[in-house]
Design a protein around this motif. Structure first.
Motif, PDB file in Angstrom:
ATOM      1  N   ASP A   1      -2.739 -47.974 -12.746  1.00  0.00           N
ATOM      2  CA  ASP A   1      -1.522 -48.788 -12.307  1.00  0.00           C
ATOM      3  C   ASP A   1      -2.198 -49.130 -10.397  1.00  0.00           C
ATOM      4  O   ASP A   1      -2.211 -50.423 -10.067  1.00  0.00           O
TER       5      ASP A   1
ATOM      6  N   ARG B   1      -5.174 -50.520  -9.958  1.00  0.00           N
ATOM      7  CA  ARG B   1      -4.895 -52.023 -10.194  1.00  0.00           C
ATOM      8  C   ARG B   1      -4.713 -53.506  -8.575  1.00  0.00           C
ATOM      9  O   ARG B   1      -4.871 -54.406  -8.647  1.00  0.00           O
TER      10      ARG B   1
ATOM     11  N   LEU C   1       0.771 -61.047  -8.033  1.00  0.00           N
ATOM     12  CA  LEU C   1       0.790 -60.031  -8.999  1.00  0.00           C
ATOM     13  C   LEU C   1       0.470 -60.815  -9.966  1.00  0.00           C
ATOM     14  O   LEU C   1       2.223 -61.554 -11.303  1.00  0.00           O
TER      15      LEU C   1
ATOM     16  N   TRP D   1       0.680 -59.960 -13.586  1.00  0.00           N
ATOM     17  CA  TRP D   1       1.601 -59.196 -14.907  1.00  0.00           C
ATOM     18  C   TRP D   1       2.960 -59.608 -14.732  1.00  0.00           C
ATOM     19  O   TRP D   1       3.426 -59.256 -15.330  1.00  0.00           O
TER      20      TRP D   1
ATOM     21  N   ASN E   1       0.430 -54.816 -16.344  1.00  0.00           N
ATOM     22  CA  ASN E   1      -1.072 -54.927 -16.197  1.00  0.00           C
ATOM     23  C   ASN E   1      -1.516 -54.689 -17.160  1.00  0.00           C
ATOM     24  O   ASN E   1      -3.086 -56.010 -16.755  1.00  0.00           O
TER      25      ASN E   1
END
Lengths: 161, 148
Positions: free
Chosen positions: A13, A16, A116, A118, B71
């Motif tokens: 995470d 990313r 971001l 998402w 994500n």
């Protein structure tokens, strides 16, 4: 080592998020420029800071006249937030009484929610529909947005290896 | 040589068949769509630039991950060309609308996830709703070009 059931931010995470932060810095030609030019970054990310003060008494009064808010719900809500983002339209609203030292971080935290992918795609849904995120993942999104803000502000090297 | 259009149509049929059963778990759905897209685990890892490791994907497909990373789900949605919302729903990340508002042990409200905010204290469901209404109000002012 990825721990599948631990929902705090793991190395994947974090990696990313750093990728997205680096992308943002590159887009704004901000890498290596200190202090990190937050305005340039937000311009390049096409996120605007609204000139309206979230706490503007006039707006609040106008809103309360047009909507039923006898219980002062809005005032209570506004007192709790330092910033809110209209993710779909990419506009950040800040509390104007926010201390000047906190503004860059809050702006970048809110930008994180818009940048971001998402996050952006989830908030675009939740803002208008009745969908709501589970509290634990909402908390995680907060940590992610703050991590994004820190990575951008401090220009942490994106490459682990 | 199968032409591109008829292949796309047959892919879409297979895809809607894969997603048709609402009870399909996230793992089953992901495994099915990967089969339909004819991708190996490693190819997905490559296509996502390493954002989705083949090991993690394999665990997702066998429902070994109780909290799938959003994500990762987003990257998969892009590679497989399926709605991110569907993956988030199947992963259980949305609260059903009728669910009672959660409270922390302290009695304070749990974090609500409808608004993208920076909050010093968690908003109650009603406060968040009111804030979103206010946001819509501010948005309509901006689009009408009203000045302060």
């Amino acid at each position: 080592m990825r721990r599948p059931d631990d929902y705090s931010l793991d190395e994947y995470d974090l990696r990313r998020i750093r990728k997205e932060a680096e992308k943002c810095l590159r887009q704004a030609n901000a890498l290596g420029r200190f202090p990190t030019p937050v305005a340039d970054i937000m311009d390049a990310a096409r996120v605007t800071v609204a000139s309206e003060d979230l706490l503007d008494e006039g707006f609040v009064a106008q809103f309360r006249r047009s909507a039923a808010d006898a219980g002062r719900l809005l005032k209570r809500a506004i007192k709790k937030v330092l910033g809110i983002t209209d993710v779909f339209h990419r506009v950040v609203y800040l509390a104007r009484n926010l201390h000047v030292a906190k503004r860059p971080f809050i702006k970048l935290h809110e930008t994180g929610h818009a940048v971001l992918p998402w996050h952006r795609e989830v908030y675009a849904l939740t803002e208008d529909c009745e969908e709501t995120l589970r509290p634990d993942i909402a908390e995680q999104f907060e940590r992610e947005a703050s991590t994004f803000a820190a990575d951008v502000l401090f220009q942490v090297d994106a490459f682990f290896h | 040589m199968e032409d591109a259009m008829s292949k796309k149509r047959s892919d879409e049929r297979e895809e809607s068949a894969a997603g048709k059963t609402p009870e399909q778990s996230l793992g089953e759905y992901l495994a099915n769509i990967r089969a339909v897209r004819k991708l190996t685990l490693r190819q997905v890892e490559e296509a996502t630039d390493g954002d989705v490791s083949n090991a993690y994907l394999s665990q997702l497909e066998t429902n070994k991950i109780s909290k799938p990373s959003p994500n990762v789900l987003h990257s998969l949605a892009k590679v497989y060309v399926v709605p991110y919302e569907t993956l988030m729903e199947k992963a259980g990340w949305f609260v059903p609308p009728a669910a009672p508002a959660e409270e922390l042990r302290s009695g304070k409200p749990a974090k609500h996830g409808r608004a993208a905010t920076f909050a010093t204290e968690n908003l109650t469901k009603e406060e968040e709703e009111k804030l979103l209404e206010y946001l819509a109000f501010l948005r309509s002012r901006r689009s009408r070009g009203e000045k302060t």
